[in-house]
Design a protein around this motif. Structure first.
Motif, PDB file in Angstrom:
ATOM      1  N   LEU A  18       0.712  -1.334   0.006  1.00 27.59           N
ATOM      2  CA  LEU A  18      -0.063  -0.049  -0.082  1.00 27.59           C
ATOM      3  C   LEU A  18       0.791   1.241   0.068  1.00 27.59           C
ATOM      4  O   LEU A  18       2.308   1.106  -0.208  1.00 27.59           O
ATOM      5  N   GLY A  19       0.309   2.444  -0.044  1.00 26.41           N
ATOM      6  CA  GLY A  19       1.093   3.828  -0.263  1.00 26.41           C
ATOM      7  C   GLY A  19       0.635   4.692   0.767  1.00 26.41           C
ATOM      8  O   GLY A  19      -0.278   4.570   1.599  1.00 26.41           O
ATOM      9  N   VAL A  20       1.178   5.874   0.616  1.00 25.49           N
ATOM     10  CA  VAL A  20       0.748   7.095   1.323  1.00 25.49           C
ATOM     11  C   VAL A  20       0.718   8.284   0.555  1.00 25.49           C
ATOM     12  O   VAL A  20       1.468   8.314  -0.373  1.00 25.49           O
ATOM     13  N   ASP A  21      -0.002   9.224   0.672  1.00 26.99           N
ATOM     14  CA  ASP A  21       0.283  10.512   0.057  1.00 26.99           C
ATOM     15  C   ASP A  21       1.195  11.658   0.686  1.00 26.99           C
ATOM     16  O   ASP A  21       0.926  11.970   1.833  1.00 26.99           O
ATOM     17  N   GLU A  70       2.518   6.052   7.334  1.00 32.16           N
ATOM     18  CA  GLU A  70       1.981   7.575   7.431  1.00 32.16           C
ATOM     19  C   GLU A  70       2.767   8.352   8.255  1.00 32.16           C
ATOM     20  O   GLU A  70       3.326   9.324   8.108  1.00 32.16           O
ATOM     21  N   ALA A  71       3.251   7.674   9.549  1.00 32.34           N
ATOM     22  CA  ALA A  71       4.206   8.431  10.424  1.00 32.34           C
ATOM     23  C   ALA A  71       5.759   8.521   9.855  1.00 32.34           C
ATOM     24  O   ALA A  71       6.139   9.527  10.026  1.00 32.34           O
ATOM     25  N   MET A  72       6.093   7.709   9.000  1.00 33.97           N
ATOM     26  CA  MET A  72       7.302   7.815   8.313  1.00 33.97           C
ATOM     27  C   MET A  72       7.281   8.602   7.499  1.00 33.97           C
ATOM     28  O   MET A  72       8.279   9.720   7.514  1.00 33.97           O
ATOM     29  N   ALA A  73       6.202   8.918   6.811  1.00 36.55           N
ATOM     30  CA  ALA A  73       6.063  10.285   5.787  1.00 36.55           C
ATOM     31  C   ALA A  73       5.978  11.425   6.376  1.00 36.55           C
ATOM     32  O   ALA A  73       6.423  12.537   5.969  1.00 36.55           O
ATOM     33  N   SER A  74       5.469  11.393   7.720  1.00 39.44           N
ATOM     34  CA  SER A  74       5.259  12.599   8.504  1.00 39.44           C
ATOM     35  C   SER A  74       6.694  12.905   9.217  1.00 39.44           C
ATOM     36  O   SER A  74       6.744  13.987   9.991  1.00 39.44           O
ATOM     37  N   HIS A 102      15.398   9.342   7.311  1.00 37.29           N
ATOM     38  CA  HIS A 102      15.346   8.023   6.560  1.00 37.29           C
ATOM     39  C   HIS A 102      14.174   7.590   6.320  1.00 37.29           C
ATOM     40  O   HIS A 102      13.733   7.100   5.069  1.00 37.29           O
ATOM     41  N   ALA A 103      13.441   7.884   7.267  1.00 38.71           N
ATOM     42  CA  ALA A 103      11.768   7.146   7.194  1.00 38.71           C
ATOM     43  C   ALA A 103      11.189   8.010   6.177  1.00 38.71           C
ATOM     44  O   ALA A 103      10.536   7.237   5.350  1.00 38.71           O
ATOM     45  N   ARG A 104      11.088   9.301   5.958  1.00 35.69           N
ATOM     46  CA  ARG A 104      10.773  10.279   5.142  1.00 35.69           C
ATOM     47  C   ARG A 104      10.947   9.816   3.593  1.00 35.69           C
ATOM     48  O   ARG A 104      10.306   9.687   2.772  1.00 35.69           O
ATOM     49  N   LEU A 105      12.537   9.727   3.461  1.00 33.12           N
ATOM     50  CA  LEU A 105      12.863   9.292   2.283  1.00 33.12           C
ATOM     51  C   LEU A 105      12.574   7.990   1.683  1.00 33.12           C
ATOM     52  O   LEU A 105      11.938   7.968   0.404  1.00 33.12           O
ATOM     53  N   ASP A 106      12.416   6.873   2.699  1.00 35.34           N
ATOM     54  CA  ASP A 106      11.974   5.790   2.169  1.00 35.34           C
ATOM     55  C   ASP A 106      10.394   5.628   1.725  1.00 35.34           C
ATOM     56  O   ASP A 106       9.904   4.993   0.874  1.00 35.34           O
ATOM     57  N   ALA A 107       9.776   6.407   2.525  1.00 39.92           N
ATOM     58  CA  ALA A 107       8.074   6.637   2.525  1.00 39.92           C
ATOM     59  C   ALA A 107       7.911   7.121   1.078  1.00 39.92           C
ATOM     60  O   ALA A 107       6.966   6.610   0.348  1.00 39.92           O
ATOM     61  N   THR A 108       8.841   8.282   0.742  1.00 40.06           N
ATOM     62  CA  THR A 108       8.553   9.113  -0.766  1.00 40.06           C
ATOM     63  C   THR A 108       9.138   7.830  -1.881  1.00 40.06           C
ATOM     64  O   THR A 108       8.148   7.963  -2.876  1.00 40.06           O
TER      65      THR A 108
END
Length: 367
Positions: A164-167, A281-285, A339-345
């Motif tokens: 699944l994904g995240v905006d 979602e938390a990683m992207a945040s 790193h979490a933000r980068l991987d989520a993206t």
């Protein structure tokens, strides 16, 4: 392709609050190429129109006070239409009825958990019968794919997985909080208030954390179908003498702000978690995640790189140790969150999810 997606009978698409499955359906449909026509059938609720058209997506909402009434209305609505593929989300029991109506159309079951192929919802015999009627069975993680192949070997050739994904534009890191000795350290949890989510473990961990970080407090977003369980959690918080805020159902539009309000996010699941969208979602945040090493979670979180995995996830002390370490080492917390933000993206966008699903469906139709 003309794709029909049949949503579960409980919540409309898009969901007003909660409804992770319905949210997933809506996000994937929006990202499916405009070369394809997507029809979504979902539950009709007050203040929702019976029909919504958004570019190449048509959402039709039908009434239904229970599963059978809903499914009957779904069939009545679609029986004279033609589709190249039908996707049924999280309701394997629907497939036999839909198969009778569309005997030659490829049918995919998209599973978001093991709930509807397990006791007490169904029997193994019934689940096997339902899954055999499908042409494809899609899990939302490699872990769920392996579970399906292991428990239902007769359908192993049909099983695929799609993360699944995240905006990532909606879920973005906050501006850096100002440092301060007395600023509260905010621990977050989001999800249904049910026993398998491990909230009591997190609450006991919070009590331990407060011995080292006295400002630590817990915020919980999510509702429950059983008020008695929420009452139990509140009583536990009182017994443990920890500051806990129960926010109830939080609208999806407010969830990005919820994540940005925290210093770390904790997912203490105690049973198989097929994917764990809240972690992404938390990683992207841009906040560090501490989660159980269980199910599909290790497919998302790489220990000490973009989050922390807890192997001994039944013990509050194990979570407390990692939370305290993050609180006392802000540079490490920042590095993990970055790193979490980068991987989520890079890895978990809805576009990537939709593209993989399109490829699977195109291959099936061309066989």
């Amino acid at each position: 392709m003309r794709i029909l997606i049949i949503a579960p009978e409980q919540i409309p698409v898009p969901p007003p609050v909660g409804g992770s499955v319905e949210h997933n359906i809506y996000q994937i449909a929006k990202k499916i190429s405009s070369k394809h026509q997507v029809t979504i059938i979902s539950r009709l609720r007050p203040n929702y129109p019976r029909k919504t058209i958004l570019g190449h997506i048509t959402i039709i909402r039908v009434a239904g006070s229970n599963k059978q009434a809903y499914l009957s209305n779904v069939v009545h609505t679609i029986k004279r239409q033609r589709y190249d593929l039908i996707q049924i989300d999280n309701r394997p029991k629907f497939v036999q009825t839909i198969r009778k109506t569309f005997p030659l159309t490829p049918i995919s079951i998209f599973l978001h958990s093991t709930t509807f192929i397990s006791s007490p919802i169904t029997t193994k015999k019934q689940a096997t019968s339902d899954l055999r009627q499908a042409n494809l069975v899609i899990g939302n993680s490699l872990s769920l794919q392996k579970h399906l192949k292991r428990n239902f070997p007769i359908i192993s050739r049909k099983v695929r997985f799609v993360h699944l994904g995240v905006d990532v534009n909606q879920y973005r890191p906050r501006k850096k909080k100002s440092a301060g000795l007395h600023r509260p350290f905010v621990i977050l949890f989001a999800g249904r208030l049910i026993p398998l989510k491990g909230i009591p473990v997190l609450m006991k961990a919070t009590q331990i954390v407060r011995k080292s970080i006295p400002t630590a407090k817990l915020q919980i977003a999510g509702g429950t179908g059983k008020p008695s369980y929420k009452k139990y959690l509140k009583q536990l918080a009182s017994t443990l003498r920890i500051p806990v805020t129960f926010k109830g159902y939080v609208p999806r539009s407010q969830m990005p702000s919820f994540y940005r309000s925290g210093d770390c996010f904790v997912c203490p699941s105690q049973r198989h978690e097929a994917f764990g969208l809240v972690n992404v979602e938390a990683m992207a945040s841009g906040i560090p995640v501490v989660a159980s090493r269980i199910g599909g979670i290790p497919e998302i979180i790489k220990h000490q790189h973009n989050g922390i995995l807890v192997s001994n996830y039944k013990r509050p002390e194990a979570f407390a140790k990692e939370i305290v370490h993050l609180a006392k080492n802000p540079s490490k917390a920042y590095r993990i969150a970055k790193h979490a933000r980068l991987d989520a993206t890079k890895k978990f966008s809805w576009r990537a999810t939709a593209r993989k699903l399109e490829n699977i469906y195109s291959s099936k139709i061309s066989e």
